[in-house]
Design a protein around this motif. Structure first.
Motif, PDB file in Angstrom:
ATOM      1  N   GLU A  49      -5.179  -2.940  -6.019  1.00 46.78           N
ATOM      2  CA  GLU A  49      -4.157  -1.935  -6.327  1.00 46.78           C
ATOM      3  C   GLU A  49      -4.658  -0.523  -6.052  1.00 46.78           C
ATOM      4  N   GLU A  50      -5.939  -0.286  -6.307  1.00 51.13           N
ATOM      5  CA  GLU A  50      -6.511   1.042  -6.049  1.00 51.13           C
ATOM      6  C   GLU A  50      -6.446   1.360  -4.554  1.00 51.13           C
ATOM      7  N   ARG A  93      -4.372   0.120 -17.430  1.00 49.09           N
ATOM      8  CA  ARG A  93      -3.318  -0.879 -17.365  1.00 49.09           C
ATOM      9  C   ARG A  93      -3.361  -1.697 -18.655  1.00 49.09           C
ATOM     10  N   TRP A 102      -4.062   0.444  -2.653  1.00 49.59           N
ATOM     11  CA  TRP A 102      -2.658   0.739  -2.351  1.00 49.59           C
ATOM     12  C   TRP A 102      -2.233   2.091  -2.919  1.00 49.59           C
ATOM     13  N   ASP A 103      -3.027   2.651  -3.806  1.00 47.51           N
ATOM     14  CA  ASP A 103      -2.639   3.860  -4.545  1.00 47.51           C
ATOM     15  C   ASP A 103      -2.675   5.091  -3.637  1.00 47.51           C
ATOM     16  N   GLU A 104      -1.533   5.715  -3.413  1.00 48.53           N
ATOM     17  CA  GLU A 104      -1.445   6.891  -2.540  1.00 48.53           C
ATOM     18  C   GLU A 104      -2.226   8.080  -3.101  1.00 48.53           C
ATOM     19  N   LYS A 118      -5.189   5.581 -14.821  1.00 50.70           N
ATOM     20  CA  LYS A 118      -5.866   4.395 -14.296  1.00 50.70           C
ATOM     21  C   LYS A 118      -5.759   3.189 -15.227  1.00 50.70           C
ATOM     22  N   ARG A 128      -9.659   4.331  -0.267  1.00 47.81           N
ATOM     23  CA  ARG A 128      -8.794   3.158  -0.352  1.00 47.81           C
ATOM     24  C   ARG A 128      -9.347   2.018   0.506  1.00 47.81           C
TER      25      ARG A 128
END
Length: 721
Positions: free
Chosen positions: A28-29, A652, A31-33, A650, A40
């Motif tokens: 997911e990191e 979850r 994918w994080d813009e 960050k 990434r």
């Protein structure tokens, strides 16, 4: 063997599937813009490396268990090993597809920044000539192509080594061609001088492989990689009674390289016949073959980082951060007197490891120091610590090093450092049969005016000067007589193979850690709704501790847990775990500390140490957790926990079904990235060169009250949402 109806799975989940969810969170990191573009790509590489190790260790181990005639059932999921393997394969396939899509997207984005990973057919004429010369002069001379036929048997393919596989034909007969790519070749070749254009070594060999088989017609071809079972337990291997354990470990490492394959990956095109031939030779079912569009080894990304042009690095990487000298320790003064006056807490990577290294360096030459004792699990390939320990021994100090030679994938490195320390005159111990020594403790003993004086260091992470810049960890340095006396007794017990020692300030696995934790949880259970527990760790799999925490929840105890990775406990199950909240943080640095808090305020029992709540830690390792006694250090840890719990960027939350979801954040709430906040705090304190200021909170809402409000507030938001 447990019957399925004896396993309560109402609030637990399978360990392996939980781990895969964690690795998906790592992806997911990528994918994080909000994460810089090249960072990434590094997260994509970390995800891939994690998955490689998962197959080597966990899939390999479960595969071995599946061969047992009466397989046991997992005590969290009720699954047999065969069922677990099937569930793993089903969970991994979509991860490959998502990773491939991610990699393609990142490569496209990087090309717009003139960072280009090229295939041979994309090269211009000048670049083609450069690649052809490089192949002719540097690559081809070290290649060993082979045709598999009755006179040339199928070769051993080492784990994760890249090979080129080719479908060959001659005189109407089909053959398999293999070209191993030596690991000593650079992973890529930089092309030209504009931006960063490069081609991977496997693509160079793939493009020229036909030239290595001139008398054959070449059909389909691909890069392949075999993953082998890497789960060797040295205790399971026969050894001669008089054999030195270090020599035994060298033999074990050689055996690991030849263990059974557990996975075949390929990138490119392979016809059905060639793929079937490979599967048959490797003994793998079709479901163990994974096609990848991304390169099979992404660790080249970390070497590529150093090649980035400066302007690209500034835009594509995190802003550089150098660990700071901690406030509260004077850089120009000796460490030993400072620690004697006051306990100190280092917080890696925000603080430098240098104060601890200076402490050992000073001890090596201090005439009042009589001994240094230390347990070592992992070290960097280049380390000052060994240099200082060796100097201490050469200066006549009694230096005892318990070197754990079974630290997985660091065995060879530890063997080499053990030999260096032994040459310097250090006493080496190699731990216990059946138990890895995973504790992180260093004891410096001095004689001061005919009195014994101890300086003890307790860590949550390894003495690895490289990972101390990448992992978050704590390092406590204290002159507490009580902690020092316990550490001295601990080392005496290690030297006589006594695992049942009793201590006042230390909880030590495998004998006393889990029973003490259960007693501490019971202490909170007795308080009912006034009970409070905070736990920070990497993983929780120990069924006994999971059940006790569920019991605490059912008694009304508020339990807040920060678990980075595997979490076999499912929180929020009505009537079972509904007073338990679990959150996880994956960010720039790897979260690694273990902190345990039982109770509130001055009455709270606080421990820090090396153990996760995993059965291997509580039952099969020598682990150590130390009571935090100093009021100033307790305040620092309370501040750390508070910032951690405020993270809404960050962090979850783990839900009742075991999946991760973003922390709910109201529009009027400020964004809090805990790791960014700690970096800013360390830089500010370094600039101000002042002591840490205890956290200020309103009298009516102290630190522990804030915790309860935080938990209740989040639960209310989830209920209302």
């Amino acid at each position: 063997m447990s019957r399925p109806d004896e396993i309560d799975t109402r609030y637990t989940q399978d360990r392996e599937l939980s781990w895969l969810k964690f690795d998906e969170r790592v992806m997911e990191e990528a994918w994080d813009e909000a994460v810089p573009l090249f960072e990434r790509l590094k997260f994509a590489a970390i995800f891939t490396s994690n998955l490689d190790e998962f197959f080597m260790i966990r899939v390999g181990s479960i595969g071995d268990m599946a061969l047992i005639k009466e397989p046991h059932r997992d005590n969290k999921s009720g699954l047999t090993p065969a069922q677990e393997l099937q569930a793993i394969i089903q969970a991994v396939q979509p991860l490959y597809r998502r990773r491939d899509k991610l990699f393609a997207d990142l490569e496209t984005r990087l090309r717009s920044c003139n960072i280009c990973n090229l295939e041979f057919n994309e090269l211009d004429s000048k670049e083609r000539r450069q690649v052809e010369r490089y192949f002719r002069d540097f690559v081809a001379p070290v290649l060993s192509p082979q045709v598999v036929d009755p006179h040339h048997p199928f070769p051993h393919l080492p784990t994760k080594q890249l090979n080129i596989a080719l479908a060959l034909k001659r005189e109407g007969r089909d053959y398999l061609g293999l070209v191993p790519i030596p690991k000593n070749l650079p992973p890529f070749l930089v092309l030209g001088e504009q931006g960063l254009r490069y081609i991977l070594i496997e693509q160079i060999v793939l493009s020229r492989a036909h030239a290595l088989f001139e008398s054959y017609t070449v059909g389909s071809r691909a890069v392949i990689s075999v993953t082998r079972n890497g789960d060797i337990s040295p205790e399971d291997e026969d050894s001669e009674a008089e054999e030195d354990f270090r020599q035994h470990m060298k033999k074990v490492l050689k055996k690991r390289a030849r263990l059974s394959p557990v996975r075949l990956e390929y990138q490119g095109e392979l016809d059905h016949g060639t793929l079937s031939c490979l599967r048959e030779r490797l003994g793998l079912e079709e479901e163990r073959v994974f096609r990848s569009k991304a390169p099979l080894a992404l660790d080249y990304v970390f070497a590529l980082e150093s090649k980035l042009p400066k302007e690209s690095a500034d835009a594509l990487l995190y802003p550089p951060f150098s660990p700071c000298w901690p406030a509260g320790l004077v850089k120009g003064q000796k460490m030993i007197p400072q620690i004697i006056r006051r306990d100190a807490l280092l917080f890696y990577p925000y603080h430098s490891m240098e104060p601890f290294l200076r402490l050992v360096k000073e001890a090596a030459v201090d005439p009042d120091v009589v001994s240094i004792k230390i347990t070592i699990y992992r070290l960097a390939s280049k380390t000052k610590l060994v240099e200082y320990l060796a100097a201490a021994a050469e200066n006549g100090k009694d230096v005892t090093v318990l070197m754990e030679l079974r630290a997985r994938f660091d065995e060879q490195n530890n063997i080499q450092w053990a030999e260096r320390l032994e040459e310097a005159g250090c006493t080496l111990i190699y731990g216990f049969e059946g138990y890895k020594v995973h504790s992180k403790v260093c004891l410096i003993t001095r004689r001061d005016r005919n009195q014994v004086q101890y300086i003890t260091q307790i860590g949550t992470g390894n003495y690895n000067e490289k990972t101390a810049k990448l992992y978050t960890d704590f390092c406590l340095m204290t002159a507490s007589p009580a902690i020092g006396a316990d550490a001295a007794a601990f080392f005496q017990d290690l030297s006589i193979s006594n695992l049942e020692g009793r201590y006042e300030t230390l909880l030590v696995a495998p004998h006393s850690l889990r029973p003490a934790l259960l007693e501490l949880i019971d202490r909170e259970i007795a308080k009912g709704g006034e009970g409070f527990i905070f736990l920070k760790m990497n993983s929780i799999t120990d069924r006994v501790l999971i059940d006790k925490l569920a019991q605490a929840s059912q008694a009304g105890v508020r339990v807040l847990m920060n678990v980075r990775g595997i979490c076999c406990l499912r929180p929020g199950i009505p009537g079972l775990t509904d007073h338990i909240k679990v959150f996880s943080i994956v960010g720039r640095f790897l979260e690694h500390p273990r902190i345990f808090v039982f109770g509130k305020g001055d009455d709270a029992k606080i421990y820090m140490g090396s153990a996760d709540f995993m059965t291997r830690n509580t039952q099969r390792r020598v682990e150590l957790a130390c009571a935090v006694l100093d009021p100033g250090i307790r305040r620092q840890l309370a501040h750390y926990i508070e910032v951690l719990c405020r993270d809404n960027v960050k962090a979850r939350i783990i839900g009742p079904d075991g999946t991760w979801s973003p922390v709910p954040r109201r529009a009027d709430q400020p964004a809090v990235d805990a790791q960014a906040a700690f970096m800013e705090e360390a830089l500010r304190q370094q600039a101000e060169a002042q002591l840490p200021v205890p956290m200020e909170v309103p009298e009516k809402e102290g630190f522990w009250s804030h915790f309860l409000r935080l938990i209740r507030g989040t639960q209310e938001e989830e209920t209302n949402g």
